[in-house]
Design an enzyme around this catalytic site. Structure first.
Site, short mmCIF file in Angstrom:
data_model
loop_
_atom_site.label_atom_id
_atom_site.label_comp_id
_atom_site.label_asym_id
_atom_site.label_seq_id
_atom_site.Cartn_x
_atom_site.Cartn_y
_atom_site.Cartn_z
N ARG A 157 5.94 6.93 13.96
CA ARG A 157 5.92 7.44 12.59
C ARG A 157 5.42 8.88 12.54
NH1 ARG A 157 2.01 4.60 8.42
NH2 ARG A 157 0.62 6.36 8.84
N ASP A 171 0.56 4.86 1.87
CA ASP A 171 -0.15 5.27 3.07
C ASP A 171 -1.33 6.18 2.75
OD1 ASP A 171 1.20 3.94 5.14
OD2 ASP A 171 2.80 5.44 5.15
N HIS A 177 0.82 -1.21 0.00
CA HIS A 177 0.00 0.00 0.00
C HIS A 177 0.85 1.26 0.00
CE1 HIS A 177 1.07 -0.56 4.23
NE2 HIS A 177 0.76 0.71 4.45
N HIS A 216 4.71 0.11 0.34
CA HIS A 216 5.48 -0.66 1.32
C HIS A 216 4.62 -1.76 1.93
CE1 HIS A 216 3.75 2.80 3.47
NE2 HIS A 216 3.69 2.02 4.54
#
Length: 282
Positions: free
Chosen positions: A273, A100, A98, A258
């Site tokens: 993150r 993000d 995907h 990723h």
């Protein structure tokens, strides 16, 4: 700062650099940003930093955004926790290719991910170069998907296992956006394939050009979408990173996908993150 390319497809490791120094050093930050445009995902080991330093470095790229389903660090709403423990088992949706948050009308520009704690073995993350994936598509496929657009959904992914009331409330908050199937990078002008695990269907495929009979549309359109989504899984387009404590990954969400490898249960994996606000795909 040294830059060591990791694969022929994408990825480079930065050495002899302290990312926190780039918070106030314009020349250093400019070099890091150019390396990101060149290699699409950067890796740096041994970068102990506070959440405040992490956020300050990520803000050099742009404003940060939170996540509706992830907890934020105390005092730093731009730092979200992606923490997996035996008491909080990994969700099924994480190990899928995907970009993000393409379920947002304006998906993120990129992210800065810092490893707080990782398993002794396992828990790697892989990235795929979606510009290369587009470049190597057969010409007749490129012609077919030129101008196509597709719907992306949080409701059909993150929210699928939630009660219907929660699912519909989140869909009202984040209506399924429509994005181009082939995206143009706003800084480099390069084209990339922009469909992933959040993509549900094409929105403008059903035309006289594409559909003669019913089966041209279904399963024809769904087969084409599945073929495009699977391009991220081709090893020649990928890099794989083995995490260590205080390692950092910086990636361009506009042209990469990723995949977080979930092979480490029941070990603990804690990642922080910072997600950087992007621009509307075109």
């Amino acid at each position: 700062m040294k830059i060591e390319q990791l694969t022929c497809a994408l990825g480079a490791e930065l050495k002899d650099v302290r990312l926190a120094d780039a918070i106030n050093n314009d020349d250093l930050f400019a070099s890091i940003k150019q390396a990101l445009l060149d290699h699409k995902v950067l890796f740096v080991r041994d970068q102990p930093m506070s959440d405040a330093e992490h956020a300050a470095f990520a803000r050099r790229f742009g404003q940060l955004e939170d996540h509706p389903l992830a907890n934020s660090a105390d005092g730093e709403p731009g730092i979200i926790h992606i923490w997996k423990t035996p008491d909080n088992p990994p969700e099924r949706y994480e190990n899928a290719w995907h970009n993000d948050a393409t379920w947002r009308e304006v998906p993120p520009m990129g992210s800065v991910l810092r490893c707080v704690e990782c398993p002794p073995v396992g828990g790697d993350t892989m990235w795929a170069n979606m510009e290369l994936a587009y470049e190597r598509l057969p010409e007749h496929i490129k012609q077919t998907i030129e101008g196509l657009r597709a719907r992306h959904s949080m409701e059909a992914s993150f929210m699928a296992a939630r009660p219907i009331e929660d699912r519909l409330a989140m869909k009202a908050r984040y209506p399924d956006p429509e994005h181009p199937v082939v995206r143009t990078h706003p800084e480099t002008g390069r084209k990339s394939l922009f469909v992933n695990a959040f993509t549900t269907h094409f929105t403008n495929f059903h035309t006289a050009k594409n559909v003669r009979y019913g089966m041209d549309f279904h399963p024809g359109a769904s087969d084409l979408l599945e073929y495009l989504i699977r391009q991220a899984s081709i090893p020649e387009y990928q890099v794989r990173w083995r995490w260590s404590k205080d390692a950092v990954a910086i990636w361009d969400n506009r042209c990469t996908q990723h995949y977080a490898v979930m092979d480490y249960a029941p070990c603990i994996r804690r990642m922080n993150r910072a997600t950087i606000v992007g621009d509307k795909p075109y």
